[in-house]
Design a protein around this motif. Structure first.
Motif, PDB file in Angstrom:
ATOM      1  N   THR A  96     -93.415 -11.873 -15.417  1.00 62.09           N
ATOM      2  CA  THR A  96     -92.423 -10.889 -15.863  1.00 62.09           C
ATOM      3  C   THR A  96     -93.069  -9.543 -16.184  1.00 62.09           C
ATOM      4  O   THR A  96     -92.386  -8.523 -16.253  1.00 62.09           O
ATOM      5  CB  THR A  96     -91.669 -11.384 -17.118  1.00 62.09           C
ATOM      6  N   GLN A 113     -87.292 -14.423 -15.342  1.00 66.43           N
ATOM      7  CA  GLN A 113     -86.128 -13.591 -15.654  1.00 66.43           C
ATOM      8  C   GLN A 113     -85.246 -13.393 -14.421  1.00 66.43           C
ATOM      9  O   GLN A 113     -84.019 -13.456 -14.508  1.00 66.43           O
ATOM     10  CB  GLN A 113     -86.594 -12.245 -16.206  1.00 66.43           C
ATOM     11  N   GLN A 114     -85.871 -13.167 -13.273  1.00 69.65           N
ATOM     12  CA  GLN A 114     -85.095 -13.016 -12.045  1.00 69.65           C
ATOM     13  C   GLN A 114     -84.406 -14.323 -11.662  1.00 69.65           C
ATOM     14  O   GLN A 114     -83.276 -14.322 -11.171  1.00 69.65           O
ATOM     15  CB  GLN A 114     -86.005 -12.540 -10.909  1.00 69.65           C
ATOM     16  N   GLN A 115     -85.091 -15.433 -11.894  1.00 69.04           N
ATOM     17  CA  GLN A 115     -84.495 -16.734 -11.593  1.00 69.04           C
ATOM     18  C   GLN A 115     -83.254 -16.977 -12.451  1.00 69.04           C
ATOM     19  O   GLN A 115     -82.225 -17.451 -11.952  1.00 69.04           O
ATOM     20  CB  GLN A 115     -85.533 -17.838 -11.826  1.00 69.04           C
ATOM     21  N   LEU A 116     -83.353 -16.649 -13.731  1.00 71.82           N
ATOM     22  CA  LEU A 116     -82.204 -16.826 -14.618  1.00 71.82           C
ATOM     23  C   LEU A 116     -81.068 -15.867 -14.262  1.00 71.82           C
ATOM     24  O   LEU A 116     -79.892 -16.223 -14.347  1.00 71.82           O
ATOM     25  CB  LEU A 116     -82.634 -16.619 -16.071  1.00 71.82           C
ATOM     26  N   TYR A 117     -81.444 -14.655 -13.854  1.00 68.84           N
ATOM     27  CA  TYR A 117     -80.428 -13.684 -13.453  1.00 68.84           C
ATOM     28  C   TYR A 117     -79.632 -14.217 -12.249  1.00 68.84           C
ATOM     29  O   TYR A 117     -78.391 -14.162 -12.223  1.00 68.84           O
ATOM     30  CB  TYR A 117     -81.102 -12.360 -13.103  1.00 68.84           C
ATOM     31  N   GLN A 118     -80.350 -14.735 -11.248  1.00 71.53           N
ATOM     32  CA  GLN A 118     -79.696 -15.275 -10.077  1.00 71.53           C
ATOM     33  C   GLN A 118     -78.846 -16.505 -10.414  1.00 71.53           C
ATOM     34  O   GLN A 118     -77.759 -16.704  -9.856  1.00 71.53           O
ATOM     35  CB  GLN A 118     -80.733 -15.621  -9.011  1.00 71.53           C
ATOM     36  N   LYS A 119     -79.361 -17.308 -11.341  1.00 72.53           N
ATOM     37  CA  LYS A 119     -78.625 -18.508 -11.741  1.00 72.53           C
ATOM     38  C   LYS A 119     -77.273 -18.154 -12.354  1.00 72.53           C
ATOM     39  O   LYS A 119     -76.222 -18.675 -11.945  1.00 72.53           O
ATOM     40  CB  LYS A 119     -79.465 -19.297 -12.763  1.00 72.53           C
ATOM     41  N   TYR A 120     -77.263 -17.242 -13.319  1.00 68.86           N
ATOM     42  CA  TYR A 120     -76.024 -16.932 -14.030  1.00 68.86           C
ATOM     43  C   TYR A 120     -75.153 -15.959 -13.261  1.00 68.86           C
ATOM     44  O   TYR A 120     -73.965 -15.789 -13.580  1.00 68.86           O
ATOM     45  CB  TYR A 120     -76.357 -16.422 -15.419  1.00 68.86           C
ATOM     46  N   LEU A 121     -75.702 -15.337 -12.229  1.00 68.16           N
ATOM     47  CA  LEU A 121     -74.899 -14.502 -11.344  1.00 68.16           C
ATOM     48  C   LEU A 121     -73.894 -15.361 -10.567  1.00 68.16           C
ATOM     49  O   LEU A 121     -72.816 -14.888 -10.199  1.00 68.16           O
ATOM     50  CB  LEU A 121     -75.816 -13.756 -10.370  1.00 68.16           C
TER      51      LEU A 121
END
Length: 439
Positions: free
Chosen positions: A148, A429-437
């Motif tokens: 990150t 952080q990007q993984q979580l962003y894509q997940k909740y997107l």
């Protein structure tokens, strides 16, 4: 350190180095599993890469517009216009900016996973006089925080032990590696001393005297430690020492002039006392923090001291100072001709290093000097001669971005290369962003 034992937390790699120097090594029992990211380190560069038509920010020779850059075997081979390399992979960098990889100073990256959870925080050790301890033995190259941070263009970090006095030794590491050994970048040995601070004195006479006495006792403890270390050095030099003491043995390079002393100090009083200590033993002095360093330019230049300024995004230290005082200090250091670099004393928050450098531009520092303060000047302070700039013979630590790296609103970092290796910029952080997107 407890009874000659070292407590090692986040990483077991690198422990063998210290186990040879210390009588015992104790591996702590984890209360929680170590956090580890699942991103594979980049493979070694096997073929040359030619970047075409980029704007190259060299940090050593100005900005070169519409220029080419050739890297091979992890090093920078050529810079110029219309370069030809038949065997190289061509990367069209038209409209892109190429910067040196950023160097984050005074961090606890890889030493801390969750600040408030003691089992995952290995930045501190018990005791106050611990020069023999090495932060490297606790460095976790698989920390979830590291990806990150490097996504913001930070390729290397100085990992620093924390403490109340003589806390130990720091190291410079790459932020993409399988092991601690692979991460290490050779530098001068660096010892870290946290100078006591005399807090604002209370109005009560008795409490005021108690506070002054406590401060003087702590300063005396530091003085006594360096006196003992110097006596040990003289005995070692004369081959008359009676027993081995790992604390003073580790400090021999400091007294021989082969190491640097990083003193964490901000106020004028702290810096003056640290300078007096360095002058007494002819130490190579680096002031970390350095809020008042510009006020003591003559003293610091006399002993060839340098500064790592870490308070760019902080509030002023004093109530009667202008609100922008912290932002202006890098420009004041530059005007006073005090060699300096910018640092960010944190773990995950060190990602804001380029933002801090950009802030100094708005308050008097030139854009080129701001970039140098987090690249070339940072490398020079650590004694590294082949990092921090885009020049022939330097390591191919590069950041490819769509905009100004000092402005997070337009940066758009696309690639980070460490020693010519194309680093994966994916992170938690990007993984979580894509997940909740997709929720």
């Amino acid at each position: 350190m407890i009874n000659g034992h070292i407590k090692i937390g986040s990483s077991l790699s690198g422990v063998l180095k210290n186990s040879l120097a210390l009588p015992f090594v104790m591996l702590s029992t984890f209360i929680m599993p170590v956090q580890a990211h699942d991103i594979l380190p980049a493979p070694v560069q096997t073929s040359a890469i030619l970047f075409k038509h980029a704007t190259i920010h060299t940090a050593v020779d100005g900005v070169k517009a519409d220029s080419d850059l050739l890297i091979e075997d992890g090093n920078i081979m050529a810079i110029g216009k219309e370069l030809v390399a038949p065997e190289a992979t061509v990367y069209d960098a038209s409209g892109k900016h190429i910067y040196p990889g950023l160097i984050a100073l005074d961090t606890s990256l890889g030493l801390v996973e969750v600040e408030m959870m003691r089992p995952s925080n290995d930045s501190h050790e018990v005791g106050e006089i611990n020069p023999q301890l090495e932060a490297l033995t606790a460095f976790n190259p698989d920390s979830e925080i590291i990806p990150t941070v490097r996504v913001n263009g930070i390729s290397h970090a100085q990992i620093v032990p924390r403490g109340e006095s003589l806390a130990g030794q720091s190291a410079l590491v790459s932020l993409d590696s399988w092991t601690v050994e692979e991460a290490i970048v050779p530098t001068q040995t660096a010892f870290h001393l946290y100078w006591p601070r005399l807090k604002p004195l209370p109005s009560d006479t008795k409490k005021r005297e108690e506070q002054r006495k406590d401060y003087q006792d702590r300063v005396s403890q530091i003085s006594d430690a360096f006196t003992d270390g110097y006596r040990y050095y003289l005995a070692h030099k004369a081959e008359t020492k009676s027993k081995l003491d790992m604390r003073w043995q580790s400090m021999l390079p400091l007294y021989r002039g082969e190491a640097q002393l990083f003193v964490h100090a901000n106020t004028q009083k702290q810096i003056e006392e640290a300078a007096a200590l360095a002058k007494r033993y002819q130490f190579k002095l680096i002031i970390v923090g350095g809020y008042d360093a510009w006020r003591l330019a003559e003293l610091l230049n006399e002993i060839e001291a340098k500064v790592i300024y870490t308070r760019t995004l902080s509030l002023p230290m004093r109530k009667d100072e202008p609100i922008e005082m912290s932002f202006k200090i890098p420009a004041l250091l530059k005007q006073a001709q005090v060699p300096f670099a910018l640092g960010f004393s944190s773990d995950w928050n060190s990602r804001n290093l380029p933002l801090a450098a950009g802030q100094t531009v708005a308050y008097g520092l030139s854009r080129e000097d701001a970039l140098k303060s987090i690249t070339l000047d940072a490398a020079k302070i650590l004694g590294v001669e082949d990092m921090g700039a885009i020049a022939v013979g330097y390591r191919a630590n590069l950041v490819i971005s769509g905009g100004d790296i000092l402005d997070p609103m337009v940066t758009k970092i696309e690639k980070v290369y460490i020693d010519g290796r194309d680093v994966d910029l994916n992170n938690r952080q990007q993984q979580l962003y894509q997940k909740y997107l997709k929720r």
